[in-house]
Design a protein around this motif. Structure first.
Motif, PDB file in Angstrom:
ATOM      1  N   LYS A  79       0.821  -1.207   0.000  1.00  0.00           N
ATOM      2  CA  LYS A  79       0.000   0.000   0.000  1.00  0.00           C
ATOM      3  C   LYS A  79       0.857   1.259   0.000  1.00  0.00           C
ATOM      4  N   THR A  80       0.305   2.304  -0.576  1.00  0.00           N
ATOM      5  CA  THR A  80       0.929   3.616  -0.534  1.00  0.00           C
ATOM      6  C   THR A  80      -0.177   4.651  -0.451  1.00  0.00           C
ATOM      7  N   LYS A  81       0.179   5.873  -0.072  1.00  0.00           N
ATOM      8  CA  LYS A  81      -0.835   6.917   0.034  1.00  0.00           C
ATOM      9  C   LYS A  81      -0.689   7.924  -1.091  1.00  0.00           C
ATOM     10  N   ILE A  82      -1.808   8.234  -1.727  1.00  0.00           N
ATOM     11  CA  ILE A  82      -1.837   9.260  -2.761  1.00  0.00           C
ATOM     12  C   ILE A  82      -2.091  10.608  -2.095  1.00  0.00           C
ATOM     13  N   ASN A  83      -1.294  11.577  -2.464  1.00  0.00           N
ATOM     14  CA  ASN A  83      -1.494  12.941  -1.989  1.00  0.00           C
ATOM     15  C   ASN A  83      -2.477  13.632  -2.917  1.00  0.00           C
ATOM     16  N   ILE A  84      -3.660  13.974  -2.411  1.00  0.00           N
ATOM     17  CA  ILE A  84      -4.668  14.640  -3.247  1.00  0.00           C
ATOM     18  C   ILE A  84      -4.879  16.095  -2.812  1.00  0.00           C
ATOM     19  N   SER A  85      -3.914  16.629  -2.072  1.00  0.00           N
ATOM     20  CA  SER A  85      -3.965  18.032  -1.674  1.00  0.00           C
ATOM     21  C   SER A  85      -3.359  18.891  -2.782  1.00  0.00           C
ATOM     22  N   ALA A  91      -7.536  18.609  -7.029  1.00  0.00           N
ATOM     23  CA  ALA A  91      -7.114  18.396  -5.650  1.00  0.00           C
ATOM     24  C   ALA A  91      -8.230  18.777  -4.689  1.00  0.00           C
ATOM     25  N   THR A  92      -7.952  18.680  -3.407  1.00  0.00           N
ATOM     26  CA  THR A  92      -8.968  18.947  -2.385  1.00  0.00           C
ATOM     27  C   THR A  92      -9.442  20.394  -2.384  1.00  0.00           C
ATOM     28  N   ASP A  93      -8.717  21.292  -3.083  1.00  0.00           N
ATOM     29  CA  ASP A  93      -9.185  22.678  -3.182  1.00  0.00           C
ATOM     30  C   ASP A  93     -10.151  22.872  -4.354  1.00  0.00           C
ATOM     31  N   ASN A  94     -10.421  21.761  -5.099  1.00  0.00           N
ATOM     32  CA  ASN A  94     -11.317  21.790  -6.261  1.00  0.00           C
ATOM     33  C   ASN A  94     -10.863  22.770  -7.339  1.00  0.00           C
ATOM     34  N   ARG A  95      -9.568  23.046  -7.376  1.00  0.00           N
ATOM     35  CA  ARG A  95      -9.050  24.007  -8.344  1.00  0.00           C
ATOM     36  C   ARG A  95      -7.735  23.550  -8.967  1.00  0.00           C
ATOM     37  N   THR A  96      -6.854  22.978  -8.143  1.00  0.00           N
ATOM     38  CA  THR A  96      -5.540  22.565  -8.615  1.00  0.00           C
ATOM     39  C   THR A  96      -5.637  21.239  -9.356  1.00  0.00           C
ATOM     40  N   VAL A  97      -5.107  21.202 -10.599  1.00  0.00           N
ATOM     41  CA  VAL A  97      -5.144  19.986 -11.412  1.00  0.00           C
ATOM     42  C   VAL A  97      -3.971  19.091 -11.023  1.00  0.00           C
TER      43      VAL A  97
END
Length: 328
Positions: free
Chosen positions: A44-50, A94-100
């Motif tokens: 397992k690994t963690k995806i950074n979605i920030s 991303a979690t800001d709904n703006r950054t691709v």
């Protein structure tokens, strides 16, 4: 997707391929915005979605940068285009709904690093990717674009990932897709103008020729509309890219992948590629940049961080065999 030895995977039964990625859990807002993924069972690994991506980077290679057409080098930016449809883990917000973010933007930034250019990523509707490439508004498309023989008439390709498709159904549906007969008479959603659509249309025709019912093909404006239709029972299946199907199934828990298929058909492994207007002069530097990041290991790091190591290629190829034209 990592040595420099060329490889072509072929199969007469591409259905039944193992899912390209195994995903588990959902975004954890207390952990900076992450999703846990596993490229293989037990790992397992963690995806950074920030929005703060801390992308993998690499250095400029002067000899490869010198291959870039003068007009692009003078501009200093690589005008890239991707679909505005949010499709994790390929290209999404991303979690800001703006950054691709996603694997496609990460690969784009690595390629630009090698070429000594800044990335300017434009997001548009799927059909406008090709309109923009045709008019030279954009230098290249990195948007899960499959190499096809028809597209090769207008575009040049530099490959960077395997292309596997997936049939997604409601969890517990009991459906299994192992060939055209399994979708006979079924209602299946697919994206318009995609190679998935081309394959589904061919399967429907094959069913009719065999005396079976054709596929009832449906089109929706967005993924959210498609998944609403799937959950409500208005459609039986959704055919789309395997990475996004596996990601959606794991993070929502409401759907499952019930069959996979090569994006280039039963006898050829499909390939995803950076796409440029034919004879633009950019295909060779793109392929050389991709092969450099494959060789130096940064490509593998990017795929691993998005849980897509199973879709690695060993070499970027220019204009390899693609999805055949209908009837060929």
């Amino acid at each position: 997707m990592t040595t420099l030895v060329p490889r072509r995977t072929t199969t007469s039964a591409a259905l039944g391929l193992a899912a390209a990625l195994v995903l588990a859990a959902c975004a954890n807002p207390t952990d900076g915005g992450t999703t846990e993924v596993a490229a293989t069972p037990g790992s397992k690994t963690k995806i950074n979605i920030s929005p703060d991506q801390n992308r993998v980077t690499t250095g400029k290679v002067d000899s490869i940068a010198a291959e870039v057409p003068d007009r692009i080098r003078r501009r200093g930016t690589l005008e890239l285009v991707a679909s505005s449809g949010s499709a994790a883990p390929l290209t999404f917000y991303a979690t800001d709904n703006r950054t691709v973010i996603g694997v496609e933007p990460d690969i784009a930034h690595l390629v630009a690093d090698v070429l000594g250019l800044k990335v300017h990523l434009n997001t548009v509707s799927w059909e406008n990717i090709f309109v923009g490439l045709d008019s030279a508004k954009y230098d290249a498309g990195l948007s899960n674009i499959t190499v096809t023989e028809e597209r090769k008439e207008k575009y040049d390709f530099a490959t960077y990932r395997e292309d596997n498709l997936a049939f997604e159904a409601r969890k517990g549906s009991g459906l299994k897709v192992t060939g055209p007969k399994d979708v006979a008479g079924r209602t299946v959603a697919v994206g318009s103008g995609t190679n998935q659509e081309k394959l589904l249309v061919e399967w429907s025709a094959e069913n009719k020729k065999a005396g079976r019912k054709p596929v009832d093909i449906k089109y929706y404006q967005s993924d959210s509309d498609t998944y609403l239709a799937l959950q409500s029972g208005r459609i039986d299946l959704y055919l789309g890219p395997n990475p996004t199907a596996a990601y959606h199934a794991a993070t929502t828990g409401r759907t499952e992948v019930v069959g996979t298929y090569s994006g280039a058909g039963a006898r050829l492994q499909g390939l995803i590629a950076a796409t440029t207007k034919k004879d633009s002069g950019l295909a060779e530097p793109l392929a050389d940049a991709l092969n450099h990041i494959i060789d130096n290991g940064t490509y593998a790091k990017v795929l691993k961080r998005w849980g897509l190591s199973g879709e690695a290629v060993t070499k970027s190829e220019i204009n390899p065999p693609g999805l055949p034209k209908t009837g060929s």
